[in-house]
Design a protein around this motif. Structure first.
Motif, PDB file in Angstrom:
ATOM      1  N   ALA A 146       0.803  -1.219   0.000  1.00 51.72           N
ATOM      2  CA  ALA A 146       0.000   0.000   0.000  1.00 51.72           C
ATOM      3  C   ALA A 146       0.836   1.269   0.000  1.00 51.72           C
ATOM      4  CB  ALA A 146      -0.928   0.007   1.224  1.00 51.72           C
ATOM      5  N   PHE A 204      -4.918   6.643  -0.852  1.00 48.65           N
ATOM      6  CA  PHE A 204      -5.216   5.261  -0.465  1.00 48.65           C
ATOM      7  C   PHE A 204      -6.517   5.310   0.325  1.00 48.65           C
ATOM      8  CE2 PHE A 204      -4.539   1.265   1.922  1.00 48.65           C
ATOM      9  CZ  PHE A 204      -4.191   0.435   0.872  1.00 48.65           C
ATOM     10  N   GLU A 222     -12.241   2.134  -1.169  1.00 47.55           N
ATOM     11  CA  GLU A 222     -11.758   1.468  -2.380  1.00 47.55           C
ATOM     12  C   GLU A 222     -10.894   0.261  -2.049  1.00 47.55           C
ATOM     13  OE1 GLU A 222      -9.637   4.336  -4.639  1.00 47.55           O
ATOM     14  OE2 GLU A 222     -11.426   5.433  -5.291  1.00 47.55           O
ATOM     15  N   GLN A 223     -10.228   0.285  -0.899  1.00 46.50           N
ATOM     16  CA  GLN A 223      -9.245  -0.742  -0.575  1.00 46.50           C
ATOM     17  C   GLN A 223      -9.821  -1.933   0.167  1.00 46.50           C
ATOM     18  OE1 GLN A 223      -6.296  -0.737  -1.889  1.00 46.50           O
ATOM     19  NE2 GLN A 223      -6.722   1.259  -2.834  1.00 46.50           N
ATOM     20  N   ALA A 266     -10.250  -4.886  -2.073  1.00 43.53           N
ATOM     21  CA  ALA A 266      -8.939  -5.457  -2.421  1.00 43.53           C
ATOM     22  C   ALA A 266      -8.375  -6.264  -1.261  1.00 43.53           C
ATOM     23  CB  ALA A 266      -7.979  -4.334  -2.812  1.00 43.53           C
ATOM     24  N   LEU A 267      -8.615  -5.793  -0.037  1.00 37.59           N
ATOM     25  CA  LEU A 267      -8.151  -6.524   1.142  1.00 37.59           C
ATOM     26  C   LEU A 267      -8.865  -7.864   1.255  1.00 37.59           C
ATOM     27  CD1 LEU A 267      -6.234  -6.059   3.619  1.00 37.59           C
ATOM     28  CD2 LEU A 267      -8.267  -5.338   4.882  1.00 37.59           C
ATOM     29  N   VAL A 277      -6.852  -0.531   6.497  1.00 38.24           N
ATOM     30  CA  VAL A 277      -6.539   0.222   5.278  1.00 38.24           C
ATOM     31  C   VAL A 277      -6.570   1.731   5.516  1.00 38.24           C
ATOM     32  CG1 VAL A 277      -7.243  -1.586   3.682  1.00 38.24           C
ATOM     33  CG2 VAL A 277      -8.963  -0.006   4.544  1.00 38.24           C
TER      34      VAL A 277
END
Length: 226
Positions: A118, A152, A156-157, A160-161, A179
């Protein structure tokens, strides 16, 4: 010196930007699983003279992310985990960050990129160490760290996590601290440095052999007078 997240999904425009930086040394703090999950773009690797894998596994001393994060976890627990791993970065991964200092000190022409998945925790701590060694005030170092909040974005993350670790059934509010970019995280690492050596300067010397002479050399190589 530049910091970033993984370099797997770069667009053609991104690749041009990175190529124009002229990176000579790339320090990748990701563990093997992460490198396989999101391999850096081959076009980047082809232009870098030195690619150094340092494999920092956050939480391997304080309890892994996979163990801490489960369907019964609370947001306060994952927040504390993030504070704990920043302490761990300061106390248990000194050899990896020392390699970055050694590269900067031994090669006067090095153009360095440090990154992890990240660009936030492992990389954020590395960048903070360099800035502190350059004599930058902690408040300014913290502002630089918190710039990650612009780029970041937790909403949005989180998907993905989930994709990376398979956190099915874990609530978003439990994953959000992982995140997020929070002042308390980096501060926990700085506090550990002070507990270890009494001062930032003492820690830099104890952990990395970076004393007054080395700090002056870094200043000459990495800063400009304006």
């Amino acid at each position: 010196m530049f910091r970033a997240g993984h370099l797997a999904d770069l667009s053609l425009a991104d690749l041009t930007v990175v190529a124009d930086l002229g990176i000579s040394h790339l320090y990748d703090f990701r563990r093997g699983f992460e490198q396989e999950h999101k391999p850096n773009h081959p076009s980047v690797l082809a232009t870098v003279d030195h690619v150094i894998h340092l494999d920092i596994t956050p939480g391997n001393h304080s309890g892994s992310l996979e163990v801490v994060t489960h369907t019964g976890s609370l947001p306060a627990e994952t927040h504390q985990f993030m504070c704990d791993i920043n302490r761990e970065l300061a106390l248990s991964h000194q050899s990896s960050f020392k390699r970055v200092f050694e590269g900067l000190l031994t090669d006067p022409d090095a153009i360095v990129l440090v990154h992890c998945a990240a660009g936030k925790d492992r990389t954020g701590f590395a960048a903070a160490l360099i800035l502190l060694a350059l004599g930058v005030e902690l408040d300014v170092v913290m502002q630089d760290y918190l710039l990650t909040q612009r780029y970041f974005l937790p909403h949005e993350q989180i998907p993905a996590l989930r994709d990376k670790y398979g956190f099915d059934g874990v609530k978003d509010e439990v994953l959000e601290p992982i995140v997020a970019t929070r002042r308390e995280y980096l501060q926990a690492g700085v506090d550990a440095m002070l507990e270890h050596s009494g001062s930032v300067e003492g820690y830099l010397l104890d952990a990395f052999g970076v004393g007054a002479v080395e700090r002056q050399l870094l200043s000459e190589r990495l800063t400009e007078t304006v």
